[in-house]
Design an enzyme around this catalytic site. Structure first.
Site, PDB file in Angstrom:
ATOM      1  N   GLU A  89      39.351   4.533   8.985  1.00 48.89           N
ATOM      2  CA  GLU A  89      38.293   5.222  10.050  1.00 48.89           C
ATOM      3  C   GLU A  89      36.831   4.648   9.651  1.00 48.89           C
ATOM      4  OE1 GLU A  89      36.147   7.106  12.613  1.00 48.89           O
ATOM      5  OE2 GLU A  89      38.158   7.071  12.604  1.00 48.89           O
ATOM      6  N   HIS A  94      51.603  42.665  15.058  1.00 47.44           N
ATOM      7  CA  HIS A  94      52.059  42.260  13.569  1.00 47.44           C
ATOM      8  C   HIS A  94      53.629  42.087  13.184  1.00 47.44           C
ATOM      9  CE1 HIS A  94      51.734  42.012   9.288  1.00 47.44           C
ATOM     10  NE2 HIS A  94      52.781  43.168   8.961  1.00 47.44           N
TER      11      HIS A  94
END
Length: 473
Positions: free
Chosen positions: A211, A452
């Protein structure tokens, strides 16, 4: 024989076909010209095929560690022919779906190459379109009141790194691989490069990413980049940043060798294949733009906020105009353009509200601006972060790396950006996108009751953490 339309669209990719459907809904007589297959790059050479391969790689990686879940599978291997077969079945099913939508909307589809003509006997204005038919029939002449250019883009390469399909590939060629290479060098550590690095690494390929910037996925929040770098290295991916590839050093001989300048030192890299992943360039050639007053700057068509070009009856959307080259962006640009054509007074497109996703393993998603951008823009920021390590559902999945980060303005309490890295975050980012559309505050996200156990609890906890009120940290 010339045919008249309210709207003709050059390109039947995601932007083009969605625009056509919206135009049909609004009662406009519409045609699409597509030289390949309906669905364009996204369906055939981008979003869908790459995600199908990523899913197979993810399943393979999970199977290799199935004993962690109490499931003993023995030796696990990849049948890459079947991986490709599954990918192609998905593409075929979706392609048939798009074809059906065209018939349902009574949208005419011309399979060929459309070129915009200048003023002619058909019209005193540029915009008549000559279609060179794929089947060799005589050219069709279409006379539209309005035109949308949605010709998309193609992979860029670097001078000296020409694609040969055998040793040097773009993502197009990589999607057609018949067998996995033993090793690969990926030039470019942006979104596409990291998706391929993640996928191939999960398939067991030795991966090196080179990169140019000082970090991978450099357009993302710095903390997200840092976490991705850590997790890619954990996979075994070799990451080389601040590196300038030297195309003149490329040698193709039973594999590839190429050098890069890394912090003033020249280093050589070897692999079986080389994948060039350095962005995409617009398809503006050969469609007759030179016969109009349409402006092209830095390779992209210039438009206003409603996607009109300098020729007010000719619009352009999607990758051909640059900006965020994403399928969902092209689709919504197409809707805005069509609604403007139909005098429906659409709101200008707000790119700050676009969710951006990386479908690697782990996934990344974001909306709004980064912490660094917020500070550069003069905001006093407050940050809420919450780790998936404290989320029960993430532990159940066996994927507890990563976090959710919310960037808010300290004075106004506005949410400026939301950034996530971890399991299934590309499926979670729309909550943050909706929050930004509604100009919500962290308080409102925190008071949205998240079920949850669920991964989305991390969003609620991060929103509480903005004001130091997180429950589970």
């Amino acid at each position: 024989m010339a045919q008249e339309y309210d709207l003709v669209i050059l390109g039947g990719g995601t932007g083009g076909y969605v625009a056509a459907i919206r135009a049909s809904q609004l009662g406009l007589k519409t045609a699409i010209i597509e030289k390949g297959k309906l669905g364009g790059t996204c369906l055939h050479q981008g979003c869908i095929p790459s995600k199908a391969l990523l899913r197979s790689a993810e399943v393979f990686a999970t199977a290799k560690h199935s004993e962690n879940f109490g499931v003993v599978t023995g030796d696990v291997s990849v049948d890459f022919g079947k991986v490709q077969e599954r990918k192609n079945k998905i593409i075929d099913q979706l392609h048939k779906g798009v074809q059906h939508l065209m018939k349902q909307g009574k949208i005419d589809v011309f399979h060929g190459i459309g070129r915009i003509l200048g003023p002619s006997i058909f019209s005193p204005m540029p915009g008549t379109i000559s279609v060179e038919m794929n089947n060799g029939d005589d050219n069709e002449m279409l006379i539209p009141k309005n035109v949308i250019v949605a010709t998309g883009s193609r992979p860029r390469t670097l001078p000296g790194l020409e694609i040969d399909g055998e040793y040097v590939m773009s993502s197009d060629e990589a999607l057609l691989l018949e067998a996995l290479p033993s090793s690969i060098v990926i030039v470019g550590g942006g979104v596409i490069g990291i998706e391929w690095a993640s996928m191939l690494s999960d398939f067991g390929v030795e991966v090196t990413v080179i990169e140019y910037a000082d970090r991978i996925i450099p357009t993302e929040d710095k903390e997200i980049s840092k976490e991705m770098q850590r997790l890619m290295k954990k996979k075994g991916v070799k990451l080389v940043t601040s590196a300038k590839v030297l195309p003149e050093t490329l040698v193709k001989d039973n594999g590839v060798r190429i050098s890069a300048e890394v912090k003033g030192e020249q280093k050589e890299f070897k692999a079986e294949k080389l994948l060039v992943s350095v962005g995409r360039q617009a398809n503006t050639e050969g469609i007759g733009l030179e016969n109009t007053e349409i402006q092209v700057e830095k390779g992209f068509v210039v438009t206003n906020e409603f996607f009109q070009t300098k020729e007010s009856h000719i619009y352009a959307i999607g990758d051909v105009i640059g900006g965020l080259q994403l399928a969902h962006v092209a689709s919504h640009e197409g809707i805005v353009a069509v609604e403007h054509i139909a005098d429906k007074n659409p709101s200008p497109f707000d790119y700050n509200l676009v969710s951006r996703c990386i479908y690697s393993n782990p996934e990344v998603s974001s909306v709004g601006i980064t912490e660094e951008q917020a500070k550069e823009n003069g905001h006093k920021v407050k940050i809420g972060k919450f780790s998936f390590k404290a989320i029960g559902k993430a532990l159940v999945f066996g994927e507890s790396d990563g976090f959710v980060k919310i960037v808010a303005d300290e004075e106004t309490n506005d949410i400026l950006g939301v950034h996530m890295i971890g399991p299934h975050v590309t499926d979670m980012i729309s909550e943050a996108g909706l929050a930004m559309v509604l100009d919500a505050t962290p308080w409102e996200i925190a008071h949205t009751i998240h079920p949850h156990p669920s991964l989305s609890e991390a969003i609620g906890e991060a929103a509480l953490a903005v004001d130091g009120k997180a429950i589970h940290s």
